[in-house]
Design a protein around this motif. Structure first.
Motif, PDB file in Angstrom:
ATOM      1  N   GLU A   6       1.471  -1.502   0.025  1.00 57.78           N
ATOM      2  CA  GLU A   6      -0.201   0.222  -0.234  1.00 57.78           C
ATOM      3  C   GLU A   6       1.174   1.206  -0.033  1.00 57.78           C
ATOM      4  O   GLU A   6       1.486   1.254   0.889  1.00 57.78           O
ATOM      5  CB  GLU A   6      -0.858   0.137   1.366  1.00 57.78           C
ATOM      6  N   ILE A   7       1.265   2.160  -1.784  1.00 53.63           N
ATOM      7  CA  ILE A   7       2.053   3.003  -1.122  1.00 53.63           C
ATOM      8  C   ILE A   7       1.056   4.343  -0.899  1.00 53.63           C
ATOM      9  O   ILE A   7       0.440   4.247  -1.759  1.00 53.63           O
ATOM     10  CB  ILE A   7       2.863   2.711  -2.711  1.00 53.63           C
ATOM     11  N   HIS A   8       1.795   5.275   0.070  1.00 54.92           N
ATOM     12  CA  HIS A   8       1.231   6.731   0.181  1.00 54.92           C
ATOM     13  C   HIS A   8       2.433   7.497  -0.873  1.00 54.92           C
ATOM     14  O   HIS A   8       3.401   7.448   0.080  1.00 54.92           O
ATOM     15  CB  HIS A   8       0.699   6.467   1.685  1.00 54.92           C
ATOM     16  N   VAL A   9       1.742   8.049  -1.258  1.00 58.00           N
ATOM     17  CA  VAL A   9       2.359   9.242  -2.247  1.00 58.00           C
ATOM     18  C   VAL A   9       1.123  10.510  -1.613  1.00 58.00           C
ATOM     19  O   VAL A   9       0.245  10.665  -1.829  1.00 58.00           O
ATOM     20  CB  VAL A   9       2.147   9.560  -3.202  1.00 58.00           C
ATOM     21  N   GLN A  10       2.721  11.593  -1.503  1.00 57.91           N
ATOM     22  CA  GLN A  10       2.088  13.530  -0.819  1.00 57.91           C
ATOM     23  C   GLN A  10       2.024  13.952  -2.124  1.00 57.91           C
ATOM     24  O   GLN A  10       3.413  14.080  -2.701  1.00 57.91           O
ATOM     25  CB  GLN A  10       3.029  13.755   0.033  1.00 57.91           C
ATOM     26  N   LEU A  11       0.474  13.896  -2.431  1.00 53.81           N
ATOM     27  CA  LEU A  11       0.840  14.794  -3.646  1.00 53.81           C
ATOM     28  C   LEU A  11       1.229  16.474  -3.561  1.00 53.81           C
ATOM     29  O   LEU A  11       1.276  17.073  -2.712  1.00 53.81           O
ATOM     30  CB  LEU A  11      -0.734  14.825  -4.134  1.00 53.81           C
ATOM     31  N   PRO A  12       1.551  16.606  -4.733  1.00 52.23           N
ATOM     32  CA  PRO A  12       3.061  18.084  -4.801  1.00 52.23           C
ATOM     33  C   PRO A  12       1.841  19.121  -5.182  1.00 52.23           C
ATOM     34  O   PRO A  12       2.101  20.247  -6.335  1.00 52.23           O
ATOM     35  CB  PRO A  12       4.004  17.788  -6.111  1.00 52.23           C
ATOM     36  N   THR A  13       1.033  19.453  -3.974  1.00 53.87           N
ATOM     37  CA  THR A  13      -0.119  20.095  -4.318  1.00 53.87           C
ATOM     38  C   THR A  13       0.579  21.771  -3.594  1.00 53.87           C
ATOM     39  O   THR A  13       1.381  21.512  -2.663  1.00 53.87           O
ATOM     40  CB  THR A  13      -1.283  20.183  -3.922  1.00 53.87           C
ATOM     41  N   LYS A  14       0.175  22.591  -3.869  1.00 48.48           N
ATOM     42  CA  LYS A  14       0.488  24.166  -2.778  1.00 48.48           C
ATOM     43  C   LYS A  14      -0.555  24.347  -1.857  1.00 48.48           C
ATOM     44  O   LYS A  14      -0.245  24.784  -0.602  1.00 48.48           O
ATOM     45  CB  LYS A  14       0.218  25.741  -3.558  1.00 48.48           C
ATOM     46  N   SER A  15      -1.274  23.747  -1.231  1.00 51.40           N
ATOM     47  CA  SER A  15      -2.528  23.259  -0.371  1.00 51.40           C
ATOM     48  C   SER A  15      -2.838  22.254  -0.167  1.00 51.40           C
ATOM     49  O   SER A  15      -2.942  21.462  -0.873  1.00 51.40           O
ATOM     50  CB  SER A  15      -3.342  24.200  -0.904  1.00 51.40           C
ATOM     51  N   LYS A  16      -3.502  22.098   1.020  1.00 51.01           N
ATOM     52  CA  LYS A  16      -3.845  21.335   1.901  1.00 51.01           C
ATOM     53  C   LYS A  16      -4.891  20.797   0.906  1.00 51.01           C
ATOM     54  O   LYS A  16      -6.008  20.894   0.020  1.00 51.01           O
ATOM     55  CB  LYS A  16      -3.785  21.115   3.016  1.00 51.01           C
ATOM     56  N   MET A  17      -5.310  18.780   1.383  1.00 51.84           N
ATOM     57  CA  MET A  17      -6.091  18.523   0.786  1.00 51.84           C
ATOM     58  C   MET A  17      -7.975  18.845   1.079  1.00 51.84           C
ATOM     59  O   MET A  17      -9.127  18.771  -0.195  1.00 51.84           O
ATOM     60  CB  MET A  17      -6.610  17.100   1.018  1.00 51.84           C
ATOM     61  N   PHE A  18      -7.972  19.597   1.969  1.00 45.77           N
ATOM     62  CA  PHE A  18      -9.578  19.914   2.412  1.00 45.77           C
ATOM     63  C   PHE A  18      -9.470  21.352   2.952  1.00 45.77           C
ATOM     64  O   PHE A  18     -10.215  22.421   3.684  1.00 45.77           O
ATOM     65  CB  PHE A  18      -9.781  19.167   3.471  1.00 45.77           C
ATOM     66  N   CYS A  19      -8.540  22.496   2.726  1.00 47.33           N
ATOM     67  CA  CYS A  19      -8.006  23.196   3.683  1.00 47.33           C
ATOM     68  C   CYS A  19      -7.459  24.341   2.802  1.00 47.33           C
ATOM     69  O   CYS A  19      -6.986  23.704   1.675  1.00 47.33           O
ATOM     70  CB  CYS A  19      -8.190  24.010   4.740  1.00 47.33           C
ATOM     71  N   SER A  20      -7.149  25.963   2.896  1.00 45.51           N
ATOM     72  CA  SER A  20      -5.939  26.160   1.896  1.00 45.51           C
ATOM     73  C   SER A  20      -4.882  26.617   3.140  1.00 45.51           C
ATOM     74  O   SER A  20      -3.759  27.514   2.328  1.00 45.51           O
ATOM     75  CB  SER A  20      -6.779  28.022   1.825  1.00 45.51           C
ATOM     76  N   CYS A  21      -4.675  25.514   3.397  1.00 40.05           N
ATOM     77  CA  CYS A  21      -3.275  25.382   4.630  1.00 40.05           C
ATOM     78  C   CYS A  21      -1.985  25.493   3.579  1.00 40.05           C
ATOM     79  O   CYS A  21      -2.264  24.465   3.252  1.00 40.05           O
ATOM     80  CB  CYS A  21      -3.008  25.294   5.865  1.00 40.05           C
ATOM     81  N   PRO A  22      -0.800  26.116   3.564  1.00 40.13           N
ATOM     82  CA  PRO A  22       0.132  25.553   2.674  1.00 40.13           C
ATOM     83  C   PRO A  22       0.388  24.255   2.751  1.00 40.13           C
ATOM     84  O   PRO A  22       0.755  24.027   4.212  1.00 40.13           O
ATOM     85  CB  PRO A  22       1.386  26.648   2.783  1.00 40.13           C
ATOM     86  N   THR A  23       0.956  23.392   2.470  1.00 37.39           N
ATOM     87  CA  THR A  23       2.224  21.944   1.940  1.00 37.39           C
ATOM     88  C   THR A  23       3.786  22.575   2.336  1.00 37.39           C
ATOM     89  O   THR A  23       4.079  21.667   3.293  1.00 37.39           O
ATOM     90  CB  THR A  23       1.383  21.181   0.605  1.00 37.39           C
ATOM     91  N   GLU A  24       3.560  23.278   2.382  1.00 39.60           N
ATOM     92  CA  GLU A  24       5.883  24.135   2.374  1.00 39.60           C
ATOM     93  C   GLU A  24       5.494  24.907   2.932  1.00 39.60           C
ATOM     94  O   GLU A  24       4.327  26.157   2.596  1.00 39.60           O
ATOM     95  CB  GLU A  24       6.176  23.314   1.321  1.00 39.60           C
ATOM     96  N   GLY A  25       6.753  25.208   3.668  1.00 40.82           N
ATOM     97  CA  GLY A  25       6.412  26.680   4.499  1.00 40.82           C
ATOM     98  C   GLY A  25       7.252  26.274   5.545  1.00 40.82           C
ATOM     99  O   GLY A  25       8.718  25.606   5.714  1.00 40.82           O
ATOM    100  N   GLU A  26       7.265  26.789   7.154  1.00 41.10           N
ATOM    101  CA  GLU A  26       8.161  26.926   7.921  1.00 41.10           C
ATOM    102  C   GLU A  26       7.876  25.721   8.435  1.00 41.10           C
ATOM    103  O   GLU A  26       7.119  25.120   8.019  1.00 41.10           O
ATOM    104  CB  GLU A  26       7.443  28.000   9.268  1.00 41.10           C
ATOM    105  N   ASP A  27       9.028  25.450   8.918  1.00 43.00           N
ATOM    106  CA  ASP A  27       8.587  23.974   9.477  1.00 43.00           C
ATOM    107  C   ASP A  27       8.575  23.644  11.223  1.00 43.00           C
ATOM    108  O   ASP A  27       8.906  22.862  11.701  1.00 43.00           O
ATOM    109  CB  ASP A  27      10.981  22.962   9.557  1.00 43.00           C
ATOM    110  N   VAL A  28       8.462  24.926  11.708  1.00 35.97           N
ATOM    111  CA  VAL A  28       8.475  25.053  13.535  1.00 35.97           C
ATOM    112  C   VAL A  28       7.450  24.637  13.601  1.00 35.97           C
ATOM    113  O   VAL A  28       5.972  24.083  13.056  1.00 35.97           O
ATOM    114  CB  VAL A  28       7.914  26.904  13.086  1.00 35.97           C
ATOM    115  N   PRO A  29       6.531  23.631  14.090  1.00 37.10           N
ATOM    116  CA  PRO A  29       5.432  22.438  14.630  1.00 37.10           C
ATOM    117  C   PRO A  29       4.282  23.460  14.199  1.00 37.10           C
ATOM    118  O   PRO A  29       4.176  24.446  15.488  1.00 37.10           O
ATOM    119  CB  PRO A  29       6.114  21.992  15.720  1.00 37.10           C
ATOM    120  N   ASN A  30       3.945  22.741  13.991  1.00 40.85           N
ATOM    121  CA  ASN A  30       1.834  23.028  13.928  1.00 40.85           C
ATOM    122  C   ASN A  30       2.056  24.917  13.813  1.00 40.85           C
ATOM    123  O   ASN A  30       1.425  25.779  14.658  1.00 40.85           O
ATOM    124  CB  ASN A  30       1.326  22.905  15.913  1.00 40.85           C
ATOM    125  N   SER A  31       2.854  25.193  12.528  1.00 44.15           N
ATOM    126  CA  SER A  31       2.672  26.736  12.006  1.00 44.15           C
ATOM    127  C   SER A  31       2.358  26.819  11.141  1.00 44.15           C
ATOM    128  O   SER A  31       1.886  27.879  10.604  1.00 44.15           O
ATOM    129  CB  SER A  31       4.353  26.722  11.755  1.00 44.15           C
TER     130      SER A  31
END
Length: 442
Positions: A6-31
């Motif tokens: 069962e292969i899980h691939v993170q899709l290269p989108t700019k925002s998350k699946m069900f909201c507008s939060c960015p998929t990349e950016g600060e690595d500060v936890p819960n930011s």
């Protein structure tokens, strides 16, 4: 032995699946979180169209049957990294079913391809506690589920390697190690199967399957019974460890996601054009140009762009000439090559093919064109290298005779030149020069 992945691939989108939060950016936890990906009361999901497009592209690449419409479900389970205690996924209406993927001479059946959201990430700390980072929560995933058609850990690794190459080529997935892809490994050597969750990396997949196969065999030989369970893989110790008893489908309490509608996807799927996979491209080039699978694989594995350049060059000249230069000088300088150089590169090789320049002049002009180095300096270096190769061939005439039927015979000359040159030339330059001079003498 039966293995399914069962292969899980993170899709290269700019925002998350069900909201507008960015998929990349600060690595500060819960930011990079919001009420929706944190599962706050009153928050509602909105489907990411780009994630659906990418998922459908992969489903088409795998030859899946795509339904007219699809919808999402809630999969209920209770873990700290799943803050709303259910995952939005697809259950009875995946975006693709009944596909296949060829690896080597074997076809692996694809059960389903579906979309879902990623949970958060748990980090264990020294005192036995755990911290949760929800930045990953809600990132779009596509899950590719195979039938148990894989027969060995080595075959699983090869399949996964070929599949990931095809995925990266199809949706421009960045090759960033283990961040984008995780694998659940299902294996049985008897009647009952065991699942090893969240294994990252090709070597880890092979190692965990090897360990688990031996563990199950030893257990059965000792008169024991393999329990249906979920295990985890310890990368440092290279062992699998118990995680929990394996749940059955009924344990997840699937219900339709009430905050999302039904989506008609057939028309969208029809409009998507899918690139040729590296595996299919290798087979086609080998057959179409008569260059053999090994040579075709070398082109494609170096770069899809190099394989495309080869095809254009072969049409302007002929396949053997194109193969010689694409796997030689052009491949050696590939890091500096840019697509805008294509016409000029082909033009230089065509001059050679038409008899207007020599092999040596062709090599110098190609390298100068791609790297920007002065042709005069390259001519001097090339002359010195050619002289070393000629000398080595003269000293070992038996190699030339052997080379007529065995290309590997060139390795003896290559080794001699590398040693005598004291590392002044790259291995690619030496290989190219040796093969060019040997070919010119037979």
């Amino acid at each position: 032995m039966k293995i399914g992945l069962e292969i899980h691939v993170q899709l290269p989108t700019k925002s998350k699946m069900f909201c507008s939060c960015p998929t990349e950016g600060e690595d500060v936890p819960n930011s990079r979180v919001c009420p929706t990906c944190l599962g706050m009361p009153g928050s509602k999901p909105v489907l990411n169209k780009r994630a659906v497009e990418l998922g459908l592209t992969l489903a088409k690449m795998l030859g899946c049957t795509i339904p007219e419409r699809t919808w999402f479900s809630r999969k209920t389970y209770f873990y700290p990294d799943l803050c709303k205690h259910f995952q939005i996924t697809q259950y009875d209406t995946p975006i693709g079913e009944r596909g296949e993927f060829k690896t080597g001479n074997k076809t692996i059946r694809i059960t389903r391809v579906h979309l879902e959201e990623d949970p958060g990430k748990t980090k264990r700390v020294g005192d036995g506690s755990a911290l949760v980072d929800y930045n990953r929560s809600g990132i779009p995933l596509v899950e590719i589920v195979t039938e148990p058609d894989i027969s060995s850990p080595a075959e699983a690794r090869q399949f996964l390697s070929d599949l990931l190459a095809a995925i990266r080529n199809t949706i421009d997935l960045p090759d960033d190690g283990t961040r984008s892809v995780r694998c659940d490994c299902n294996i049985s050597v008897g009647k009952e199967r065991v699942e090893v969750k969240n294994v990252s990396g090709l070597q880890n997949v092979e190692n965990c399957l090897k360990y688990e196969a031996v563990r199950q065999l030893k257990l059965l030989k000792a008169g024991g019974k393999v329990e249906r369970e979920t295990r985890r893989y310890d990368e440092e110790r290279k062992v699998t460890l118990p995680a929990r008893k394996k749940e059955y489908e009924a344990d997840y309490g699937y219900i339709g996601e009430p905050d999302l509608g039904t989506y008609r996807i057939a028309e969208m799927a029809q409009a998507i054009k899918v690139r040729e996979t590296p595996t299919a491209m290798t087979a086609r080039i080998a057959d179409q140009y008569g260059i053999g699978e090994k040579a075709a694989k070398q082109l494609v594995s170096t770069s899809i762009g190099l394989a495309e350049l080869f095809e254009d060059m072969a049409k302007a000249t002929e396949p053997r000439t194109a193969l010689t230069w694409c796997t030689g000088t052009v491949s050696a300088c590939w890091k500096q090559y840019v697509p805008e150089m294509k016409d000029d590169v082909i033009s230089v090789v065509k001059e050679l093919h038409d008899g207007r320049i020599t092999d040596t002049e062709c090599g110098i002009r190609l390298k100068s064109l791609i790297t920007g180095e002065a042709a005069e300096d390259l001519a001097q270096a090339s002359g010195d290298l050619d002289a070393l190769v000629e000398k080595a061939v003269d000293e070992h005439p038996e190699v030339l005779e052997d080379y007529r039927t065995n290309e590997k015979a060139a390795n003896r000359i290559i080794g001699a030149v590398m040693k005598s040159s004291g590392g002044r030339y790259s291995s690619a330059e030496v290989v190219s020069a040796v093969k060019r001079i040997l070919d010119s003498r037979i």
